[in-house]
Design an enzyme around this catalytic site. Structure first.
Site, PDB file in Angstrom:
ATOM      1  N   ALA A  94      -2.329   7.163  -0.960  1.00 57.43           N
ATOM      2  CA  ALA A  94      -2.084   6.139   0.071  1.00 57.43           C
ATOM      3  C   ALA A  94      -1.418   6.785   1.287  1.00 57.43           C
ATOM      4  O   ALA A  94      -1.726   6.441   2.437  1.00 57.43           O
ATOM      5  CB  ALA A  94      -1.208   5.029  -0.482  1.00 57.43           C
ATOM      6  N   TRP A  98      -4.024   8.714   3.145  1.00 59.75           N
ATOM      7  CA  TRP A  98      -4.951   7.816   3.831  1.00 59.75           C
ATOM      8  C   TRP A  98      -4.547   7.683   5.310  1.00 59.75           C
ATOM      9  O   TRP A  98      -5.392   7.515   6.185  1.00 59.75           O
ATOM     10  CB  TRP A  98      -4.917   6.447   3.144  1.00 59.75           C
ATOM     11  N   HIS A  99      -3.219   7.792   5.565  1.00 60.18           N
ATOM     12  CA  HIS A  99      -2.746   7.640   6.937  1.00 60.18           C
ATOM     13  C   HIS A  99      -3.098   8.840   7.806  1.00 60.18           C
ATOM     14  O   HIS A  99      -3.134   8.737   9.021  1.00 60.18           O
ATOM     15  CB  HIS A  99      -1.232   7.421   6.965  1.00 60.18           C
ATOM     16  N   GLY A 100      -3.305  10.003   7.188  1.00 59.67           N
ATOM     17  CA  GLY A 100      -3.649  11.164   7.993  1.00 59.67           C
ATOM     18  C   GLY A 100      -3.362  12.460   7.274  1.00 59.67           C
ATOM     19  O   GLY A 100      -2.694  12.484   6.236  1.00 59.67           O
ATOM     20  N   PHE A 108      -4.730   5.438  12.524  1.00 61.93           N
ATOM     21  CA  PHE A 108      -5.116   5.694  11.138  1.00 61.93           C
ATOM     22  C   PHE A 108      -6.554   5.265  10.900  1.00 61.93           C
ATOM     23  O   PHE A 108      -7.017   5.216   9.820  1.00 61.93           O
ATOM     24  CB  PHE A 108      -4.169   4.962  10.178  1.00 61.93           C
TER      25      PHE A 108
END
Lengths: 380, 469
Positions: free
Chosen positions: B321, B324-326, B469
């Site tokens: 997770a 997922w943001h970067g 994102f």
């Protein structure tokens, strides 16, 4: 191998989870939003009326996008472009209508308030698409401090990062256009203020400085110094000039009173030799002028008028013999046209009410005289 | 196109008028689809093809999955969907990191770095529409939904502009049934949709951008300059900024969808009133946390395989997770920390459950906010040096103030008020809060919000944080 048939019980339900819609019965009131819009509109109207009553009018807000528009125009005009580079003195001192009337050239105002002109000059020198003529405002500190990361550097960076404008109305084209139309119509945004600042500093502060500055869509600006309290305003400018300009380590401390200002100006110790960083700056300008000349573009350097304390501070800090004369002698070799306004009788009498900028009543006459002095317009 | 932009205001007014004027349901759906693609193209017209390609592929794969009987074929089709979607996401998000790592490896073994570099521009919203689209193929594979949507309906589900670029991550089973029968927003839906839009814009423009963001930017730009009071203000301000920024965006999205008669699930539910991290993740970015729970955590085995395995699953889930943001070690650290908290909390809660009454729940809430707020530091810090700088500043015994005292007071008061308000309404909803107000107080409150949105405009313009994102 086969998969089992879908289990109806496992099938997910349609959306009846916690959501704004499932709780809607709690909130129905069809009049509240309309009334809220009316309330907000009334308050904004009151603020606008108060600002108008205090002399504040909507003005164009200078921005990287507006600058980029005129930067592209400088290229599109080809050899007819007469581009003005510098800071506020150039924006307030040059009247584009007079340039259009008195010369065969089309004026393009690329000066940026409170910035040094080198990034803009460098950008045009490096751009083979630019073939016009540049008039640059000379200020010694701008030549000594070459790599300051100021507004000019930011505008140029933003312009370089932009995609070339296409035909499609993409967000990065529509948004600045719409935003400017809205903000140029409301006094709350006058001269770069935010509505919050306008409310606190212009509506609710009794001693607010009146709106004396107007910015036009061509990025030129006008100052009406009859609207500001003199001599306090000019003294404030002198104090700021003294504080923000580069100082020696043992230079004057920030001043508070007129006597302190006098003492601070008197205590300025003039340099005895041209600083090497200034010489390096002059060489850089000479190189940029040569690059411009290679494709028929030209550079002219002008020392714009100053008056009173500002002139005296600059005279002491940057003695002409050590700064302007050195620059002019070196640039003449390129060759670059240089003009010190105090040397030209038709320009020398112009006075800056705040010490640093021309009044709106003088800008047309000054521009006409400047164009004539530079040989860009015929003698009357 | 940002919801807080003039361009969007024009777009919305024109689209809303057309939507109300057209009676034919398929034409209205076509209008919304076209408008959603225009909305996306306004940012970068070329990337519309990525959106369209991804949509078309998933629609076709889902239909094939629905028809297929053999488990092997179904698995192969699902894997194809996963590889295509996650591959695209990974390519745009992690290519640069991958090439940098490869270059470092080559330099480490004495080889020159001659690798090609491409300055990839991340398609805005790709993380959101990829997850929305993936949920469809996975649910079809699991036989939880039928792939009976037409291509235009499916394309509208993926691209519907309110949720397209920053969520909430709406799932197919939530949205596609809404397209089956004609629907038109009632006046109550439009009124409440506009109210949510105003509240969302207020959250973004006034709370996130005007009150909190300037302090965040200043402190994180050069944390070494500041002492404990200001560094703490910077950290607290980011906690406030990211909440109001993202929750504001979600409110706008939900409100806009409602104006067209569509229903989105809640995405935030007073997260800073959470007691414990599990509670926090039930309240924060709910559409992502439930997506990750349903499709990743449960797939790993969830909590059914013993405490160690469960802890491991939580760590893996939250780390992914974070990523997922970067592609940043800071996001990795943020995810790892949350995974560790969740695993620890699970064990702790099993041994000594927290009483539901008395002072302990309040202390639990304050401890949760403290942990979450401190864990935002790696999320906001661009690199390890900044992270260490902020942590150092938090411990620096420097009481001199470099920031304006009124600004600092605004941050502390604003955040305290947020906590008090969220605690008060922790079991409620905006609808319940507004339901108590009669017309005049409600209109006055909304009018004040609109006026403040106007007053706080004209400063530095900031995009929504989750657009990156």
């Amino acid at each position: 191998m086969t998969t089992p048939a879908p289990d109806p019980a496992a099938t997910l339900p349609t959306a009846r989870e916690a959501s704004a819609c499932t709780r809607l019965g709690l909130v129905v009131d069809a009049r509240a939003v309309a009334l809220a819009l009316l309330i907000a509109a009334c308050f904004i109207a009151v603020i606008e009326l108060r600002l108008h009553a205090r002399g504040f009018r909507p003005t164009v807000l200078d921005s990287p996008e507006l600058w980029a528009h005129w930067r592209r125009e400088a290229n599109a005009l080809g050899e007819n472009a007469l581009v003005f580079v510098g800071a506020s003195r150039m924006q307030l001192g040059i009247d584009p209508a007079t340039v259009t009337r008195t010369t065969p050239l089309a004026p393009v105002q690329l000066a940026i308030d409170a910035s040094f002109p080198l990034p803009v000059l460098e950008h045009m020198a490096d751009d083979p698409g630019f073939r016009g003529h540049v008039i640059m405002d000379f200020y010694p500190a701008a030549v000594t401090t070459l790599d300051r990361d100021d507004e000019a550097a930011r505008y140029v960076r933003q312009f370089a990062a932009q995609r070339p404008p296409g035909r499609l109305p993409t967000f990065d084209r529509t948004e600045p256009w719409l935003r400017d139309r809205v903000r140029w119509s409301l006094a709350s945004y006058a001269d770069g203020a935010s509505p919050w600042q306008s409310l606190w500093l212009r509506v609710l502060t009794p001693a607010a400085t009146p709106a004396y500055l107007v910015t036009w869509p061509d990025r030129s600006r006008e100052a009406d110094y009859a609207l500001v309290p003199m001599p306090d305003f000019a003294l404030g400018r002198a104090m700021r000039h003294l504080e923000t300009a580069p100082r020696d380590h043992d230079g004057p401390e920030p001043v508070r009173t007129l006597a302190e200002l006098d003492a601070a100006v008197a205590s300025i110790r003039s340099p005895t030799a041209t600083p090497p960083e200034f010489l390096a700056g002059v060489e850089r300008i000479a190189a940029l002028a040569r690059r411009l000349a290679e494709r028929g573009a030209t550079l002219t350097v002008v020392q714009m008028p100053t008056s009173g304390y500002v002139r005296e501070i600059d005279r002491r800090r940057f003695p002409r013999a050590l700064f302007w004369d050195v620059l002019a002698a070196r640039l003449r070799e390129v060759p670059v046209t240089t003009l010190y306004v105090a040397d030209v009788p038709t320009l020398a009498h112009f006075e800056c009410p705040d010490g640093s900028h021309l009044d709106r009543r003088d800008r047309a006459a000054f521009t006409a005289a400047l164009m004539q002095a530079l040989g860009l317009s015929p003698a009357p | 196109m940002l919801f807080n932009s003039y361009t969007f205001a024009v777009f919305f007014v024109v689209l809303f008028a057309l939507d109300r004027a057209i009676g034919h349901w398929p034409t209205r759906k076509a209008l919304l689809l076209l408008a959603s693609y225009l909305f996306y193209a306004a940012w970068n017209p070329l990337y519309v093809f990525i959106l369209g390609g991804s949509t078309g592929l998933d629609w076709w794969l889902a239909r094939a999955l629905d028809r297929a009987e053999g488990l092997r074929l179904r698995k192969a089709l699902l894997i194809l969907s996963l590889v295509a979607n996650l591959g695209l996401l990974a390519f745009f998000k992690y290519w640069t990191l991958f090439m940098d790592g490869l270059a470092a490896l080559l330099l480490g073994i004495g080889q020159p770095d001659a690798l090609p570099r491409h300055n990839l521009l991340l398609p805005v919203g790709i993380s959101f529409y990829t997850f929305a689209s993936l949920s469809y193929t996975i649910d079809v594979y699991r036989r939880k939904v039928r792939a009976d949507a037409s291509l235009p309906d499916y394309a509208l589900f993926v691209s519907f502009f309110p949720h397209l670029v920053a969520g909430p991550i709406v799932r197919a089973y939530q949205f596609l049934p809404q397209l089956r029968a004609p629907r038109r927003a009632t006046s109550a839906q439009v009124e409440w949709g506009l109210t949510l839009l105003i509240l969302g814009l207020f959250s973004k423009a006034v709370m996130a951008d005007f009150l909190f963001a300037p302090v965040v930017d200043t402190v994180f730009a050069d944390p070494a300059r500041f002492g404990t009071i200001e560094a703490l203000a910077g950290v607290i301000a980011f906690s406030g900024q990211i909440y109001y920024d993202f929750a504001g965006y979600s409110l706008c999205a939900i409100g806009l969808a409602l104006c067209f008669g569509f229903e989105f699930p809640d995405n935030f539910r007073y997260p800073y009133a959470a007691i414990g991290l599990r509670d926090f993740w039930r309240r924060w970015h709910i559409s992502l946390s439930t997506w990750i729970r349903d499709y990743l955590y449960f797939s790993l085995g969830g909590s059914r395989s013993g405490p160690w395995r469960n802890g491991f699953n939580l760590l893996i889930t939250m780390t992914l997770a974070g990523l997922w943001h970067g592609a940043s070690p800071m996001f990795l650290l943020w995810g790892l920390l949350h995974g560790a908290y969740l695993a620890a909390e699970r064990e702790l809660a099993a041994r000594c459950p927290l009483p539901a009454t008395g002072l302990l729940p309040v202390l639990g809430m304050l401890l949760t906010v403290l942990l979450v707020t401190l864990t935002w530091i790696p999320f906001r810090a661009p690199d390890l040096a900044t992270l260490l700088g902020v942590l150092g500043a938090l411990c620096a015994h420097d009481t001199s103030l470099k920031l304006d005292a009124l600004t600092l007071l605004g941050v502390y008061l604003g955040f305290s008020a947020t906590l008090a308000w969220q605690w008060h309404w922790r079991e409620g909803s905006p609808e319940l809060a507004f339901g108590h107000l009669r017309t005049i107080p409600r209109a006055t409150l909304l009018g004040a919000c609109l006026l403040l949105i106007f007053l706080c405009s004209g400063g530095d313009e900031r995009t929504f944080i989750y657009f990156q994102f």
